[in-house]
Design an enzyme around this catalytic site. Sequence first.
Site, short mmCIF file in Angstrom:
data_model
loop_
_atom_site.label_atom_id
_atom_site.label_comp_id
_atom_site.label_asym_id
_atom_site.label_seq_id
_atom_site.Cartn_x
_atom_site.Cartn_y
_atom_site.Cartn_z
N ASN A 91 14.41 26.24 -15.40
CA ASN A 91 13.88 27.31 -14.54
C ASN A 91 12.66 27.93 -15.21
O ASN A 91 12.67 28.22 -16.40
CB ASN A 91 14.95 28.35 -14.19
CG ASN A 91 15.58 29.04 -15.36
OD1 ASN A 91 15.81 28.42 -16.40
ND2 ASN A 91 15.89 30.31 -15.22
N ILE A 92 11.62 28.08 -14.41
CA ILE A 92 10.34 28.61 -14.90
C ILE A 92 10.03 29.84 -14.05
O ILE A 92 9.71 29.71 -12.86
CB ILE A 92 9.21 27.56 -14.76
CG1 ILE A 92 9.60 26.21 -15.40
CG2 ILE A 92 7.90 28.10 -15.36
CD1 ILE A 92 9.87 26.24 -16.90
N CYS A 145 13.28 26.97 -9.75
CA CYS A 145 14.61 26.71 -10.32
C CYS A 145 14.63 25.36 -11.05
O CYS A 145 13.83 24.46 -10.77
CB CYS A 145 15.66 26.69 -9.23
SG CYS A 145 15.99 28.30 -8.50
N GLU A 176 16.79 22.82 -11.00
CA GLU A 176 17.12 21.60 -10.25
C GLU A 176 15.96 21.17 -9.37
O GLU A 176 15.73 19.98 -9.17
CB GLU A 176 18.42 21.74 -9.44
CG GLU A 176 18.53 22.96 -8.55
CD GLU A 176 19.06 24.19 -9.28
OE1 GLU A 176 18.41 24.61 -10.25
OE2 GLU A 176 20.09 24.73 -8.85
N CYS A 224 17.36 25.85 -3.26
CA CYS A 224 17.61 24.56 -3.91
C CYS A 224 18.52 23.68 -3.06
O CYS A 224 18.32 22.47 -2.97
CB CYS A 224 18.20 24.74 -5.29
SG CYS A 224 16.96 25.32 -6.46
N1 THU Z 1 18.09 29.56 -11.08
C1 THU Z 1 18.03 28.20 -11.22
O1 THU Z 1 17.23 27.69 -12.01
N2 THU Z 1 18.86 27.46 -10.48
C2 THU Z 1 19.77 27.96 -9.61
O2 THU Z 1 20.34 27.24 -8.84
C3 THU Z 1 20.08 29.39 -9.63
C4 THU Z 1 18.97 30.23 -10.13
C5 THU Z 1 17.21 30.39 -11.89
C6 THU Z 1 16.13 31.08 -11.13
C7 THU Z 1 15.84 32.26 -12.01
O3 THU Z 1 14.94 31.87 -13.02
C8 THU Z 1 17.17 32.55 -12.68
O4 THU Z 1 17.95 31.40 -12.51
C9 THU Z 1 17.89 33.75 -12.11
O5 THU Z 1 17.99 33.67 -10.75
#
Ligand code: THU
Length: 133
Positions: free
Chosen positions: A42-43, A53, A55, A91
């Site tokens: 996640n960036i 996110c 994924e 996602c």
């Molecule tokens: N996030 C993900 O990378 N994948 C998910 O399915 C849930 C949320 C990240 C987005 C954000 O950077 C952090 O988690 C909090 O929401």
Amino acid sequence: MTKEELIAEAFKAMKNSYAPYSRYHVGACIETTDGKKFWGANIENASYGATNCAERSAVFAAYSNGYRKDTIKALAIVSDGPRIAAPCGICRQVLSELLNEDTPIYLTNGKEEVTSCMKELLPMQFSQEDVIR
Ligand code: THU
């Protein structure tokens, strides 16, 4: 690759998470049918909305390198949160188009683990069939 190996790769990707705002770290890894791996983390962004996110990062990397749903074998998504890293709604929409509905998706935070697939995570999805007539 075993499920455990793919999950270990996703934990490696989680180390590259850029999450100064939520401090919630997520990693993902895709295994392709020819044995390649594509990682994602996640960036986040100060705008919040421009955050990507883990994924989605991983599946976009696989697609950007020419892989498609039929050449994606499995996806692991991991987090350092108190519960399993269940994909967010955006996602789920993206993965429902870019993965086969029964491609295994391993979700874990290192404590709990669930194996799911898009058929289960997003039933009755809005899809290509609705717009391409
Ligand atoms: N996030 C993900 O990378 N994948 C998910 O399915 C849930 C949320 C990240 C987005 C954000 O950077 C952090 O988690 C909090 O929401």
